[in-house]
Design a protein around this motif. Structure first.
Motif, mmCIF file in Angstrom:
data_model
loop_
_atom_site.group_PDB
_atom_site.id
_atom_site.type_symbol
_atom_site.label_atom_id
_atom_site.label_comp_id
_atom_site.label_asym_id
_atom_site.label_seq_id
_atom_site.Cartn_x
_atom_site.Cartn_y
_atom_site.Cartn_z
ATOM 1 N N THR A 65 0.852 -1.184 0.000
ATOM 2 C CA THR A 65 0.000 0.000 0.000
ATOM 3 C C THR A 65 0.886 1.231 0.000
ATOM 4 O O THR A 65 1.786 1.358 0.832
ATOM 5 C CB THR A 65 -0.897 0.019 1.253
ATOM 6 O OG1 THR A 65 -1.648 -1.182 1.272
ATOM 7 C CG2 THR A 65 -1.839 1.200 1.218
ATOM 8 N N HIS A 66 0.640 2.086 -0.933
ATOM 9 C CA HIS A 66 1.384 3.346 -1.019
ATOM 10 C C HIS A 66 0.429 4.520 -0.863
ATOM 11 O O HIS A 66 -0.752 4.412 -1.218
ATOM 12 C CB HIS A 66 2.102 3.446 -2.365
ATOM 13 C CG HIS A 66 3.281 2.523 -2.471
ATOM 14 N ND1 HIS A 66 4.070 2.470 -3.582
ATOM 15 C CD2 HIS A 66 3.804 1.636 -1.607
ATOM 16 C CE1 HIS A 66 5.031 1.574 -3.402
ATOM 17 N NE2 HIS A 66 4.881 1.049 -2.208
ATOM 18 N N PHE A 67 0.967 5.603 -0.351
ATOM 19 C CA PHE A 67 0.153 6.802 -0.148
ATOM 20 C C PHE A 67 0.820 7.983 -0.854
ATOM 21 O O PHE A 67 2.013 8.218 -0.661
ATOM 22 C CB PHE A 67 0.006 7.106 1.345
ATOM 23 C CG PHE A 67 -0.648 5.983 2.099
ATOM 24 C CD1 PHE A 67 -2.024 5.928 2.229
ATOM 25 C CD2 PHE A 67 0.115 4.973 2.666
ATOM 26 C CE1 PHE A 67 -2.621 4.877 2.913
ATOM 27 C CE2 PHE A 67 -0.468 3.933 3.350
ATOM 28 C CZ PHE A 67 -1.849 3.886 3.474
ATOM 29 N N ALA A 320 11.302 12.629 2.197
ATOM 30 C CA ALA A 320 10.029 12.960 2.855
ATOM 31 C C ALA A 320 8.870 12.327 2.096
ATOM 32 O O ALA A 320 7.967 11.727 2.676
ATOM 33 C CB ALA A 320 9.859 14.472 2.924
ATOM 34 N N GLY A 321 8.918 12.460 0.769
ATOM 35 C CA GLY A 321 7.865 11.884 -0.049
ATOM 36 C C GLY A 321 7.777 10.383 0.125
ATOM 37 O O GLY A 321 6.686 9.804 0.191
ATOM 38 N N ILE A 322 8.944 9.766 0.251
ATOM 39 C CA ILE A 322 8.976 8.316 0.399
ATOM 40 C C ILE A 322 8.420 7.909 1.765
ATOM 41 O O ILE A 322 7.690 6.940 1.901
ATOM 42 C CB ILE A 322 10.428 7.809 0.245
ATOM 43 C CG1 ILE A 322 10.899 8.069 -1.177
ATOM 44 C CG2 ILE A 322 10.528 6.347 0.593
ATOM 45 C CD1 ILE A 322 9.963 7.588 -2.248
ATOM 46 N N ARG A 335 8.759 16.207 9.420
ATOM 47 C CA ARG A 335 10.091 16.269 10.024
ATOM 48 C C ARG A 335 11.181 16.287 8.961
ATOM 49 O O ARG A 335 12.150 17.029 9.051
ATOM 50 C CB ARG A 335 10.298 15.075 10.954
ATOM 51 C CG ARG A 335 9.767 15.315 12.361
ATOM 52 C CD ARG A 335 10.571 14.523 13.377
ATOM 53 N NE ARG A 335 10.281 13.100 13.285
ATOM 54 C CZ ARG A 335 9.404 12.467 14.043
ATOM 55 N NH1 ARG A 335 8.753 13.125 14.953
ATOM 56 N NH2 ARG A 335 9.205 11.180 13.938
ATOM 57 N N TRP A 336 10.989 15.463 7.937
ATOM 58 C CA TRP A 336 11.989 15.446 6.862
ATOM 59 C C TRP A 336 11.939 16.742 6.058
ATOM 60 O O TRP A 336 12.964 17.263 5.644
ATOM 61 C CB TRP A 336 11.761 14.231 5.946
ATOM 62 C CG TRP A 336 12.196 12.945 6.555
ATOM 63 C CD1 TRP A 336 11.516 12.198 7.464
ATOM 64 C CD2 TRP A 336 13.430 12.231 6.331
ATOM 65 N NE1 TRP A 336 12.238 11.080 7.808
ATOM 66 C CE2 TRP A 336 13.412 11.069 7.113
ATOM 67 C CE3 TRP A 336 14.538 12.473 5.516
ATOM 68 C CZ2 TRP A 336 14.454 10.149 7.135
ATOM 69 C CZ3 TRP A 336 15.582 11.545 5.522
ATOM 70 C CH2 TRP A 336 15.537 10.409 6.332
#
Lengths: 359, 1092
Positions: A65-67, A320-322, A335-336
């Motif tokens: 599952t990816h968001f 951050a995206g990951i 945070r990233w």
């Protein structure tokens, strides 16, 4: 009194309607993969309309599952006031590559209401390319050979130039000529560094070729080859100073950016595809640490130094995206992102930047 | 709502909320002046004594006496026979049946006789004949009856005690006595002061017993009302004054009542009512008795009690701490046994308490101010400056009041102390119960673990500490799997429990009647009967969470201060001794109730820290475990790959990186390929000490002791140099060497935080045993983190096939054109390559040439670059190296042939030689003849006729005159040497173009020798300018460079090349090059030692 209550209820209803309505009007069209398509590498891309607030696209594929965060595009005030410039899209190139017939489900979730406001499902077949197909494909290996050959040629010529300067200096034996030798020596080291990085970059690109061919295990081999090269030779490319385990590369040209090993980010991407966020983040962090180490090089001018930090900052944003992709955790994502800003601004709390490896 | 009863009570104590100073005097007047004025009014009436009316019992007549005597005699006879005679069973039964009614009759008549005799005797005693006093005695008698019922004593008439009196019955008696409290306070033989005093005493007692009765019925308002009135009455009796001289000489002025001579008269003998004691007891003064009663009912002093109640200190007082309120018949509740009950309660029994604690909503202002520095995180403790950066600053101070029962004695204390080592909880409602809700949210925030996630925390509390990091630890371990909120609550409870336990020292000091430290502080206050007043203490507690950063476990600071109530501050007395002094006025009361800091500071004195440290105490709770045991396993395929690098000289090790502020890297040890655990390591908290039992359990692997432990670390797997200890032979790993390189780096997180789960599986047992404070985590590296669909495995084919690439920059349509040139620039790459020497052969037409490349980098290209012969015409070129090949077409124009010209020159030279007549011309002819051979050889080379070219050139060398043939003429000699040099050069060229390595060896060596000889000869014979002569080594070295280049391409023997190269370098040195090895002209030809 009754009238006031009525107005308040109506107002509340309006707000509720607005909130729900904003999410309810969202539509999604999956543009990749198309229904029934056979691909070597699955790649999700969708076009969304009616997005007026932050939404999350959830992609379920092959047990993962990816968001994906999708923000509304601000109105284009320059050309078409009041209109939306481009419809927002969702991209996911980190899907696992699992051969066979698969189903991909994409859902749009409203962040506020945590409800599904749009959903679509497609079926596809994942068929990795064979060696023969790979060789014939547009992603041939010629580019990789060319990169490696060019790097070897560069190294060879750099050595020749260095020898020439040493020859001249060693015969004339003047202070000036020795100064030139020192310059050439640094230049040679920097060129060697370029060559070294070009090689890691070549194998990282080779990994990309394999990924696109639907062969992630081979891609991992290529990326690990890049890392093997990096580990074996990182000490040779330095003028002597190390920071945080990374060689600090001195290029005598103040405006020159030092190269960076491309395979850090490449490995990170591959681990994302494996769903291993910890390891992926550790590779991103390495890339960041490397850039921050280079930003310390004394010879750099402010511009080059900033470029190093910017690159580190960009990697933070990529990570951050990951992080969000795999966790759907906005706090960790932020945070990233914050670390990216800090690092770009040169305000990281220590020399090696902000370490978010474990967060 | 302030109820009327409360105000009334306050008024009685003189403590009404408004106008209390006036109220005090009014109440004093009410309690004291009223009897005195009453005495004045009734002075005359008191002169006539009256008879006490005693109920008349049935008369014991003469007939009764006779019956009794007969029955008695008969009974004695039966007893005698039963005792002495040998009787049959039937006879004995008959006699017994006969004796029973006689015995009952005898007992009945005896009782009748006794009652009549008492009555008759009482009738004989003349007492006050005043009807008013008769009523007083009747009231006292009623009081006595209630008293006997209260304490389960038989009534004077022999009837049973009857039910326990109710509050209203006591109040009724008190009301009956009230008029007598106003009798004139006259003294002397006929004075009535003693009656007024006794009436007031007994009224006060009756009211206090009423309060007890109401307490049992839980009628609190009535209880407190009666308590207040009773205390006020008794306090008035306790210090009688002569009219107009309040508070003076009060003991001596009271006259004692007569010693009673019969049980009924004992009614006024309040407090010694047991007939069985009569007449061994003696009469006491009413004031003395009043002080005895007050000491039991209100040991702190009536005014002081009221002040403390009004200030909220005594709000909700548990009356069971006072002896009269003890319920001896109390039934056990739910928690019937220790340790479910507090230890003190356990010893006290069910109906009484030795100790009462109570939480204050707001503390005295002076104490509140004492915590400002702690709140700011910059304070002093035991003379040391402490600075703490708060994450959750201590906000509220929690106040707990401790009241020690007058029943607490040294004996009780010693019993309790005997159990204290095992006592888990001393208090029934420990202050944790009070503050836990407040602290729970802060704890959740500070512990910062994943909400509702399974967590494992270990808690240890550092003991009473001066600086915040000493030893002396108690542990509580938390469990896996409970919701966070529950865990946080458990955690707070556990921590507070530990603090509580630590605070027992203060408690014991407080309840110890012999503790000079506690009692001296407030001047050893004494109650009405002269015994010590047990202390009233406020414990002020504040806690804050230190900002320890993200990686460290949270630390909680506990700050406790103990204050003791000093009754002198309110009363203004230097010596608070209620048996000697009257505390009817409280000058400090106004400030006390208004919470004025100056008054409060005097009223609440900080307990001293000497000789025992009981005043100010501090704890630091470090939520770090005692030991973290890490068991890392590596997925087999990954481990197999890693262990390939484990050789004699290199090892694969794990290192752990410790976060700030103890940043550092420690060697975990080498990876074990065959062990149950690949890499084991323990991090031991320094406070646990080296002898902790669990440390021995992890002796099989390395460990590191740290000042504190962290939530997470970074583990790196390195390949590093391996040495061996010269003595033991054990391997030593140079893990921090520059050469060490990383195989993997991954975090190990023992404590999950929001969004970050633990990186491994957590458990609490170590080798099958469970240790509090130990966390074990088993983590696997290299395994996928979640079940996912399988990816395709890696293919068996090479990742990047090895190929030779030809530099295409000179290529057009797959053809390289050399134009008219006899040579062309060759460039090709072999990819990929590992470091080493690479030799490629280049087959051009029929000839084979050799090129070399050296590779320094991994996965790199071997770059072959050389100038190679281009034979005339169209040639197929095949490049081969390590099994890889590549081909292309090479074209070269033949160009204009020099053969004809060379042939013509040769013919002309032959003719000149044939016709030469003298020595001089012959010498020139010889030179020209061989020179024409050289030209011919070059023309043949250009024409691609390399074998013939070799023959022409070789003829010059072999058949021409020796070099010294023209030694008589320097110029001619030089010219001839030049021809020989060129001949060798052409031979070398021919060998180069034809790829003839054998001829090349001879030719190249000859060429460099001849050219060098010529140059040296010309220099020796001054045939050049000084400048040219000076540069001759440079010229010579240049010739060497060309010879070497051609020899390499032709594949000359390595020994030849070696020789040439050494000579070349020596000429370069002579030419002035300080670093001759840095030479771009030195073409690489295979391994020959390290290059720079």
């Amino acid at each position: 009194m009754r009238i006031r209550v009525g107005i308040a209820l109506a107002a509340a209803g309006l707000v509720l309607q607005m909130c729900l309505g904003a999410a309810a009007q969202v539509t999604m069209t999956i543009t990749s993969p198309s229904e029934g398509q056979t691909v070597a590498r699955p790649y999700f891309r969708a076009r969304l309309t009616g997005v007026t607030e932050l939404v999350v696209v959830r992609v379920d594929f092959a047990g993962t599952t990816h968001f994906i965060m999708v923000r509304p595009v601000p109105p284009d005030t320059t050309t078409r006031p009041g209109q939306r410039a481009v419809e927002p899209g969702a991209d996911d190139s980190w899907l696992p590559i699992v051969p066979g017939k698969q189903e991909l489900t994409a859902s749009v979730l409203s962040v506020k209401g945590k409800e599904i406001v749009a959903k679509q499902r497609v079926t596809l077949t994942v068929a990795p390319q064979s060696d023969a197909e790979l060789a014939q494909g547009i992603y041939g290996f010629n580019k990789i050979y060319s990169m490696l050959n060019g790097a070897a040629n560069t190294a060879r010529e750099s050595w020749a130039n260095f020898c020439t300067s040493v020859d001249a200096a060693s015969r004339s034996n003047t202070g000036e000529s020795w100064e030139a030798v020192r310059y050439q020596a640094k230049l040679y080291m920097a060129t060697r560094s370029d060559e070294f990085h070009a090689r890691t970059r070549a194998y990282a690109e080779l990994a990309d070729i394999y990924v696109n061919a639907g062969r992630p295990a081979d891609a991992m081999r290529a990326a690990e080859e890049a890392d093997r090269i990096y580990r074996a030779e990182r000490l040779n490319t330095s003028s002597g100073e190390f920071f945080g385990g990374f060689p600090v590369i001195y290029d005598p040209r103040p405006a020159q950016n030092v190269g960076s090993p491309a395979h850090f980010a490449c490995l990170a991407r591959l681990y994302v595809m494996k769903g291993d966020l910890e390891t992926a983040c550790s590779w991103y962090q390495k890339a960041i640490d490397f850039q921050n180490a280079q930003a310390e090089a004394a010879h750099l001018d402010a511009g080059a130094r900033q470029r190093c930090r910017d690159e580190a900052g960009a990697t933070y944003r990529q990570a951050a995206g990951i992080v969000f992709l795999l966790t759907n955790d906005m706090t960790r994502y932020q945070r990233w992102i914050d670390a990216a800003s800090l690092t770009s601004a040169g305000n990281a709390s220590n020399r090696s930047g902000v370490n978010l490896l474990n967060q | 709502m302030v109820d009327a009863g409360h105000n009334r009570r306050l008024a009685l104590f003189g403590l009404a909320r408004t106008g209390y100073v006036v109220a005090i005097s009014m109440v004093a007047a009410l309690l004291l002046a009223a009897p005195l004025t009453g005495l004045g009014r009734c002075a005359d009436a008191a002169q006539t004594a009256g008879q006490l009316s005693v109920p008349k019992p049935p008369e014991f007549t003469a007939e009764d006496a006779r019956t009794l005597a007969a029955a008695h005699d008969k009974l004695m006879e039966i007893r005698g026979r039963l005792a002495n005679e040998k009787l049959s069973t039937d006879e004995a039964t008959r006699l017994t049946n006969e004796g029973v009614p006689l015995a009952l009759l005898t007992r009945s008549l005896d009782a009748k006789k006794k009652a009549w005799e008492v009555y008759a005797k009482a009738q004989a005693i003349p007492i006050a004949s005043d009807p008013q006093l008769t009523k007083l005695y009747e009231a006292l008698f009623a009081y006595q009856k209630l008293y006997r019922r209260q304490f389960r004593m038989a009534q004077p008439d022999g009837t049973s005690a009857g039910p326990e009196p109710m509050g209203r019955e006591w109040e009724a008696v008190a009301d009956e006595l009230e008029p007598f409290t106003r009798l004139p306070m006259t003294v002397g033989k006929k004075g009535t002061a003693r009656y007024a005093m006794r009436a007031l005493l007994v009224r006060g007692e009756a009211l206090l017993y009423a309060s007890v009765a109401y307490y049992r019925k839980k009628e609190t308002d009535r209880q407190l009302d009666c308590y207040a009135r009773g205390c006020a009455a008794l306090e008035a009796v306790s210090r009688p004054t002569e009219e107009g001289t309040p508070g003076k000489a009060w003991i001596d002025r009271e006259q004692m009542l007569e010693m009673p001579e019969h049980p009924y008269a004992g009614a006024e003998f309040a407090g010694a009512h047991d007939p069985s004691l009569y007449p061994a007891v003696r009469q006491v003064e009413s004031s003395v008795r009043a002080r005895q009663v007050l000491a039991e009912f209100c040991p702190w002093g009536v005014r002081t009690y009221a002040a403390l109640t009004e200030a909220g200190i005594f709000k909700g007082l548990d009356w069971r701490i006072l002896q009269p309120y003890v319920d001896a018949d109390a039934e056990p509740g739910e928690n019937t046994s220790w340790p479910d009950r507090s230890l003190l309660d356990y010893f006290a029994g069910y109906g009484r308490k030795y100790f009462w604690e109570h939480t204050l909503r707001n503390g005295p202002s002076s104490i509140e101010a004492d915590f400002d520095a702690f709140r700011a995180g910059d304070f002093e403790h035991r003379g040391k400056k402490i600075r703490v950066k708060w994450r959750n600053a201590p906000k509220d101070v929690t106040y707990t009041v401790w009241v020690v029962s007058p029943m607490m004695s040294g004996t009780v204390l010693s019993d309790v102390v005997g159990y204290v080592t095992d006592a888990a909880q001393l208090f029934a409602e420990g202050f944790e119960a009070v503050v836990i809700d407040k602290l729970q949210d802060a704890a959740i925030a500070a512990i910062d673990t994943e909400s509702d996630a399974a967590i494992f925390t270990s808690t240890s509390t550092i003991g009473e500490s001066e600086t915040g990091d000493t030893a002396g630890v108690t542990y509580t371990a938390r469990r896996l799997g409970a919701p966070m909120a529950q865990l946080a609550k458990d955690n707070v409870e556990a921590v507070l429990g530990i603090v509580e336990k630590g605070e027992m020292e203060v408690l014991f000091e407080s309840i110890d009647p012999r503790s000079e430290q506690v009692h001296d502080l407030v001047g050893n206050p004494k109650t009405y009967d002269g015994s010590v007043i047990n202390p009233v203490i406020i414990r002020a507690y504040a806690t804050g969470w230190e900002d320890t950063g993200e990686n460290r476990f949270p630390r909680q600071w506990h700050y406790l201060r103990y204050y003791e109530f000093d009754p002198r501050a309110l009363s203004g007395l230097d010596n608070y001794d209620l048996s000697q002094e009257s505390a009817s006025e409280l000058p400090g009361l106004k400030g006390f109730l208004a919470d004025e800091a100056a008054v409060q500071a005097n009223a609440w004195r900080l307990l001293p820290d000497s000789p025992k440290r009981i005043g100010t105490r501090m704890y630091v709770t470090d939520h770090s475990p005692d030991m973290q045991e890490l068991e890392i396993n590596v997925a087999k395929d990954v481990l197999d790959e890693w262990m390939k690098k484990d050789t004699r000289d290199e090892g694969v090790v794990g290192v752990i990186r410790i976060p700030e502020p103890y940043a550092g890297e420690y060697l975990m040890g080498p990876l074990k390929a065959d062990g149950k655990v690949t890499l084991g390591y323990a991090l031991v908290n320094r406070r646990a000490g080296p002898d902790a039992p669990f440390v021995a359990k992890v002796a099989w692997h390395a460990r590191q002791t740290l000042p504190t432990l962290f939530r997470q670390y970074q583990v790196r797997i390195l390949v590093c140099k391996k040495g061996h200890d010269v003595v033991t032979g054990n391997p030593m790993y140079y893990y921090n060497d520059r050469e060490a390189y990383e195989l993997a780096s991954f975090p190990v997180r023992f404590t999950p935080t929001k969004g970050n789960p633990a990186t491994g599986k957590l458990r609490g047992d170590l080798g099958g045993e469970s240790y509090k404070g130990v966390v074990v985590m088993a983590q696997t590296y290299g395994a996928p983190t979640s079940p996912r669909a399988a990816e395709a495995p890696a293919s068996a084919t090479p990742m990047l096939p090895r190929v030779i690439s030809i530099d295409t920059s000179f290529m057009k349509d797959g053809v390289v054109s050399a134009g008219n040139s006899a040579e062309f620039a060759f460039k090709a790459y072999l990819t990929p390559c590992e470091p080493g020497d690479y030799h490629a052969t280049v087959q051009i037409g029929a000839y084979t040439y050799h090129v070399w490349a050296r590779v320094d980098g991994h996965g790199a290209s071997a770059a072959f670059s050389a100038t190679l012969p281009a034979p005339p015409g169209r040639n197929n070129v095949v490049v081969s190296c390590d099994g890889a090949t590549a081909s292309f077409i090479l074209e070269r124009n033949l160009g204009e042939s020099q053969l004809d010209w060379a042939n013509g020159e040769l013919v002309k030279a032959q003719q000149a030689l044939n016709t030469a007549s003298d020595a001089q011309s012959q010498r020139w002819a010889i030179s020209s003849f061989w020179d024409a051979h050289v030209d011919m050889a070059w023309a043949l080379v250009l024409a691609g006729q390399y074998d013939q070219a070799k023959q022409y050139a070789a003829a010059v060398v072999q058949k021409g005159p020796p070099a010294q043939a023209f030694s008589d003429n320097a110029s001619a000699t030089s010219a001839w040497m030049g021809i020989r040099e060129k001949a060798f050069e052409r031979l070398m060229d021919a060998a180069y173009y034809s790829g003839d390595s054998v001829t090349m060896g001879f030719a190249a060596t000859g060429y460099v020798k001849e050219s060098t000889d010529r140059i040296l000869y010309e220099n020796a014979n001054d045939m050049h300018s000084a400048a040219i002569i000076a540069e001759h080594p440079l010229y010579i070295s240049t010739n060497y460079a060309r010879a070497i280049r051609l020899a390499i391409a032709a594949g000359a023997d390595a020994s030849v090349l070696e020789q040439l190269e050494q000579e070349y370098l020596s000429w370069r040195v002579r030419a002035g090059f300080k670093l001759p090895q840095y030479d771009n002209n030195l073409i690489y030809h295979g391994p020959r030692g390290d290059r720079p």
